[in-house]
Motif scaffolding. Sequence first.
Motif, PDB file in Angstrom:
ATOM      1  N   GLY A 179       0.832  -1.212   0.000  1.00 54.27           N
ATOM      2  CA  GLY A 179       0.000   0.000   0.000  1.00 54.27           C
ATOM      3  C   GLY A 179       0.864   1.259   0.000  1.00 54.27           C
ATOM      4  N   LYS A 180       1.896   1.227   0.822  1.00 52.88           N
ATOM      5  CA  LYS A 180       2.808   2.379   0.867  1.00 52.88           C
ATOM      6  C   LYS A 180       3.469   2.581  -0.483  1.00 52.88           C
ATOM      7  CE  LYS A 180       4.313   2.121   5.668  1.00 52.88           C
ATOM      8  NZ  LYS A 180       5.494   1.884   6.528  1.00 52.88           N
ATOM      9  N   LYS A 235       2.334   1.600  -3.380  1.00 51.75           N
ATOM     10  CA  LYS A 235       1.355   2.075  -4.362  1.00 51.75           C
ATOM     11  C   LYS A 235       1.131   3.571  -4.207  1.00 51.75           C
ATOM     12  CE  LYS A 235      -1.388  -2.098  -5.251  1.00 51.75           C
ATOM     13  NZ  LYS A 235      -2.703  -2.712  -5.102  1.00 51.75           N
ATOM     14  N   SER A 236       0.965   4.035  -2.937  1.00 52.07           N
ATOM     15  CA  SER A 236       0.731   5.469  -2.742  1.00 52.07           C
ATOM     16  C   SER A 236       1.970   6.278  -3.140  1.00 52.07           C
ATOM     17  CB  SER A 236       0.331   5.770  -1.300  1.00 52.07           C
ATOM     18  OG  SER A 236       1.427   5.577  -0.428  1.00 52.07           O
ATOM     19  N   GLU A 237       3.134   5.718  -2.856  1.00 52.31           N
ATOM     20  CA  GLU A 237       4.362   6.402  -3.257  1.00 52.31           C
ATOM     21  C   GLU A 237       4.473   6.419  -4.768  1.00 52.31           C
ATOM     22  OE1 GLU A 237       9.065   5.773  -2.504  1.00 52.31           O
ATOM     23  OE2 GLU A 237       7.771   5.467  -0.746  1.00 52.31           O
ATOM     24  N   GLU A 288       1.917   6.411  -6.845  1.00 51.14           N
ATOM     25  CA  GLU A 288       0.953   7.405  -7.312  1.00 51.14           C
ATOM     26  C   GLU A 288       1.521   8.819  -7.149  1.00 51.14           C
ATOM     27  OE1 GLU A 288      -2.695   6.830  -5.233  1.00 51.14           O
ATOM     28  OE2 GLU A 288      -3.071   4.874  -6.136  1.00 51.14           O
ATOM     29  N   THR A 289       2.158   9.065  -5.989  1.00 47.45           N
ATOM     30  CA  THR A 289       2.762  10.379  -5.747  1.00 47.45           C
ATOM     31  C   THR A 289       3.841  10.663  -6.781  1.00 47.45           C
ATOM     32  OG1 THR A 289       2.372  10.101  -3.385  1.00 47.45           O
ATOM     33  CG2 THR A 289       3.948  11.787  -4.017  1.00 47.45           C
TER      34      THR A 289
END
Length: 149
Positions: A23-24, A26-28, A30-31
């Motif tokens: 999850g981290k 993926k969010s990273e 996306e960022t």
Amino acid sequence: VPQLVQLNFVPMSAKAELYAEIGKLKSENETLGRQASKVPELEKQLKNALLDSNFYKQEAEKEKKGRVLLEKSLQEEREAKGKLKHGIDEAHKDLAAAEKQVHRLQSDLKFDKMAREGQVKRARIIEHELTEIKHDNFLQTKLRKEAEH
């Protein structure tokens, strides 16, 4: 596929940690994707900023050259002003000397006038005395001629 098989045998707490890490990531991701989408715009802004900085740098150089020229011109004007001031000072000195000379000449003229007037008076006195002497001589000559006759 063998890796998936291995995941099935991983304990549940480890799976939770892995899913959290995923999850981290993926969010990273996306960022980073959002930031990557901004890169062309940022590169464009950087290019424009470089063009602007070059323009302003050139303008600053022009202003610097203009300031140097103005400083030279100001220095030349100061030198010219100094020369003119020196010339004016010299003219004032010459004027003062001329005024002093005029004053002396006026004094001399006054004394010469007084001397001439004195000479005129003396000449009149001498002329009068001469007239009296001539008259006395005439009378004495007349008396001698009468005495001879």
